[in-house]
Scaffold this motif. Structure first.
Motif, short mmCIF file in Angstrom:
data_model
loop_
_atom_site.label_atom_id
_atom_site.label_comp_id
_atom_site.label_asym_id
_atom_site.label_seq_id
_atom_site.Cartn_x
_atom_site.Cartn_y
_atom_site.Cartn_z
N GLY A 19 0.82 -1.20 0.00
CA GLY A 19 0.00 0.00 0.00
C GLY A 19 0.85 1.26 0.00
O GLY A 19 2.03 1.23 0.34
N SER A 20 0.25 2.38 -0.34
CA SER A 20 1.01 3.63 -0.43
C SER A 20 1.11 4.36 0.90
O SER A 20 1.95 5.24 1.06
CB SER A 20 0.36 4.54 -1.47
OG SER A 20 -0.98 4.82 -1.10
N VAL A 21 0.25 4.04 1.85
CA VAL A 21 0.25 4.74 3.14
C VAL A 21 0.32 3.73 4.27
O VAL A 21 -0.25 2.65 4.20
CB VAL A 21 -1.05 5.57 3.28
CG1 VAL A 21 -1.06 6.34 4.58
CG2 VAL A 21 -1.20 6.52 2.10
N SER A 22 1.02 4.08 5.35
CA SER A 22 1.09 3.27 6.57
C SER A 22 1.46 1.82 6.29
O SER A 22 0.74 0.89 6.67
CB SER A 22 -0.25 3.33 7.32
OG SER A 22 -0.56 4.64 7.68
N LEU A 23 2.56 1.62 5.62
CA LEU A 23 2.99 0.25 5.32
C LEU A 23 3.29 -0.51 6.59
O LEU A 23 3.89 0.02 7.53
CB LEU A 23 4.23 0.27 4.42
CG LEU A 23 4.03 0.85 3.03
CD1 LEU A 23 5.34 0.83 2.27
CD2 LEU A 23 2.96 0.12 2.27
N GLN A 24 2.88 -1.76 6.63
CA GLN A 24 3.14 -2.65 7.75
C GLN A 24 4.27 -3.59 7.38
O GLN A 24 4.57 -3.81 6.20
CB GLN A 24 1.89 -3.45 8.10
CG GLN A 24 0.71 -2.61 8.53
CD GLN A 24 0.98 -1.88 9.83
OE1 GLN A 24 1.46 -2.48 10.79
NE2 GLN A 24 0.71 -0.60 9.86
N GLU A 25 4.90 -4.19 8.38
CA GLU A 25 5.95 -5.17 8.16
C GLU A 25 5.36 -6.41 7.48
O GLU A 25 4.16 -6.69 7.60
CB GLU A 25 6.59 -5.57 9.48
CG GLU A 25 7.28 -4.45 10.22
CD GLU A 25 8.55 -3.98 9.53
OE1 GLU A 25 9.17 -4.76 8.78
OE2 GLU A 25 8.93 -2.82 9.76
N ASP A 26 6.21 -7.16 6.77
CA ASP A 26 5.77 -8.39 6.13
C ASP A 26 5.20 -9.35 7.17
O ASP A 26 5.63 -9.36 8.32
CB ASP A 26 6.94 -9.09 5.43
CG ASP A 26 7.50 -8.30 4.26
OD1 ASP A 26 6.91 -7.26 3.91
OD2 ASP A 26 8.51 -8.73 3.71
N VAL A 27 4.24 -10.15 6.76
CA VAL A 27 3.66 -11.19 7.61
C VAL A 27 4.06 -12.53 7.01
O VAL A 27 3.92 -12.75 5.81
CB VAL A 27 2.12 -11.07 7.65
CG1 VAL A 27 1.50 -12.26 8.38
CG2 VAL A 27 1.70 -9.77 8.28
N THR A 28 4.57 -13.43 7.86
CA THR A 28 4.96 -14.76 7.42
C THR A 28 4.05 -15.79 8.07
O THR A 28 3.91 -15.80 9.29
CB THR A 28 6.42 -15.06 7.78
OG1 THR A 28 7.25 -14.04 7.21
CG2 THR A 28 6.86 -16.41 7.27
#
Length: 78
Positions: A19-28
């Motif tokens: 996403g362009s706003v408020s990126l979250q860390e990768d989820v595994t």
């Protein structure tokens, strides 16, 4: 975007937030023979946070994603 890898003892799915706003860390998500783990790096703690689901819980979660609000019991569930 996501990736799927088949390791020796698990299938590993990595979800990448593009996403362009408020990126979250990768989820595994790691699916093992007897459980499923979900991991994400938490920069506030400077540590990876992990939850472990039984296979039954993982199946119920997958079913719940496609249902309206309410209380349900899976058929044949323990």
């Amino acid at each position: 975007m996501f990736t799927i890898e088949h390791d020796f003892d698990a299938t590993v799915v990595t979800l990448v937030d593009e996403g362009s706003v408020s990126l979250q860390e990768d989820v595994t998500v790691c699916a093992f023979e007897d459980c499923v783990t979900v991991e994400q790096y938490d920069p506030r703690r400077d540590a990876v946070v992990r939850i472990t689901l039984s296979l039954h819980q993982a199946r119920e979660l997958a079913a719940a994603l496609n249902l309206p609000e309410g209380v349900y019991r899976a058929k044949g569930g323990a």
